[in-house]
Design a protein around this motif. Sequence first.
Motif, PDB file in Angstrom:
ATOM      1  N   UNK A 182       0.836  -1.198   0.000  1.00 26.25           N
ATOM      2  CA  UNK A 182       0.000   0.000   0.000  1.00 26.25           C
ATOM      3  C   UNK A 182       0.876   1.254   0.000  1.00 26.25           C
ATOM      4  N   UNK A 183       0.381   2.340  -0.636  1.00 25.65           N
ATOM      5  CA  UNK A 183       1.094   3.617  -0.594  1.00 25.65           C
ATOM      6  C   UNK A 183       1.042   4.224   0.797  1.00 25.65           C
ATOM      7  N   UNK A 184       1.869   5.259   1.067  1.00 27.11           N
ATOM      8  CA  UNK A 184       2.863   5.831   0.192  1.00 27.11           C
ATOM      9  C   UNK A 184       4.182   5.060   0.166  1.00 27.11           C
ATOM     10  N   UNK A 185       5.011   5.512  -0.744  1.00 32.04           N
ATOM     11  CA  UNK A 185       6.233   4.805  -1.038  1.00 32.04           C
ATOM     12  C   UNK A 185       7.470   5.634  -0.689  1.00 32.04           C
ATOM     13  N   UNK A 186       7.311   6.457   0.332  1.00 30.08           N
ATOM     14  CA  UNK A 186       8.435   7.269   0.812  1.00 30.08           C
ATOM     15  C   UNK A 186       8.733   6.964   2.279  1.00 30.08           C
ATOM     16  N   UNK A 187       8.506   5.712   2.698  1.00 32.61           N
ATOM     17  CA  UNK A 187       8.684   5.352   4.104  1.00 32.61           C
ATOM     18  C   UNK A 187      10.152   5.233   4.485  1.00 32.61           C
ATOM     19  N   UNK A 188      10.997   4.887   3.508  1.00 33.40           N
ATOM     20  CA  UNK A 188      12.402   4.666   3.827  1.00 33.40           C
ATOM     21  C   UNK A 188      12.646   3.392   4.610  1.00 33.40           C
ATOM     22  N   UNK A 189      11.660   2.488   4.652  1.00 34.98           N
ATOM     23  CA  UNK A 189      11.758   1.279   5.465  1.00 34.98           C
ATOM     24  C   UNK A 189      12.210   0.057   4.673  1.00 34.98           C
TER      25      UNK A 189
END
Length: 238
Positions: free
Chosen positions: A135-142
């Motif tokens: 699921x979005x978003x795709x800026x988690x840095x994880x």
Amino acid sequence: SLDNLIFGHTYTSVFGAGTSASEFEFLTGASMGNMGGGVYPYVLYDLEGVDNLASYFRSLGYGTHAIPPAEAANWRRDRIYEQLGFDAFDDITTMEDADTFRDLVTDRTTYERVLEKIDEGEGPQFVFDVTIQNHGGYDTGLVPVHLESDEVENPEVDEFLAAIRRSDEDLRWLVDELNARNEPTIVVFFGDHQPGFADWLFEETFGKPVEDAGLEEVQARYRTPYFIWANGAARGKY
């Protein structure tokens, strides 16, 4: 690479968000195009008695289960699933110790739950699994290892591709598990909508601003893949 497979693309009615709209269309066969802009049936309507796959399978003697690994009240699923005819559903509270990826319950965890429902139930089972791992978003840095795109250099795209690869691996696990079983099983798999890192990627792909998009280019933003697959036991029976 799967045998006995039907696959292609379908068009969703939402982009970047709005999973419940895709759920509604799949389960009921009713188009969101008949309901006006900004309408989400799960939120606005009482769906008691509405014909859908859950109520149909239930009438045939199937056990009916839904697995959305999110909050029960999300999209009012705690009310809507009962109205649609699901016997029970597993929300995030039943998965407190589940494996996660990007802080979201993994697809494999939900697939393991699907198999549990099949094994626990008496007679045939209809299980509706709404995966959430990518699921979005795709800026988690994880995501520790990113998959760099040859076409676009962007961390959001990298994280999205890494999530898709993980989903592919989990789906392969499910297919292998089902093929090893003697229970005839059909899997219908589809994407609820495209990711929401929207306009800049469109412009990168098509070389023009979104407002200049033609009909086919707009439609491309609403296409998602689907497949229908039968395990070995089903192929031997039907």
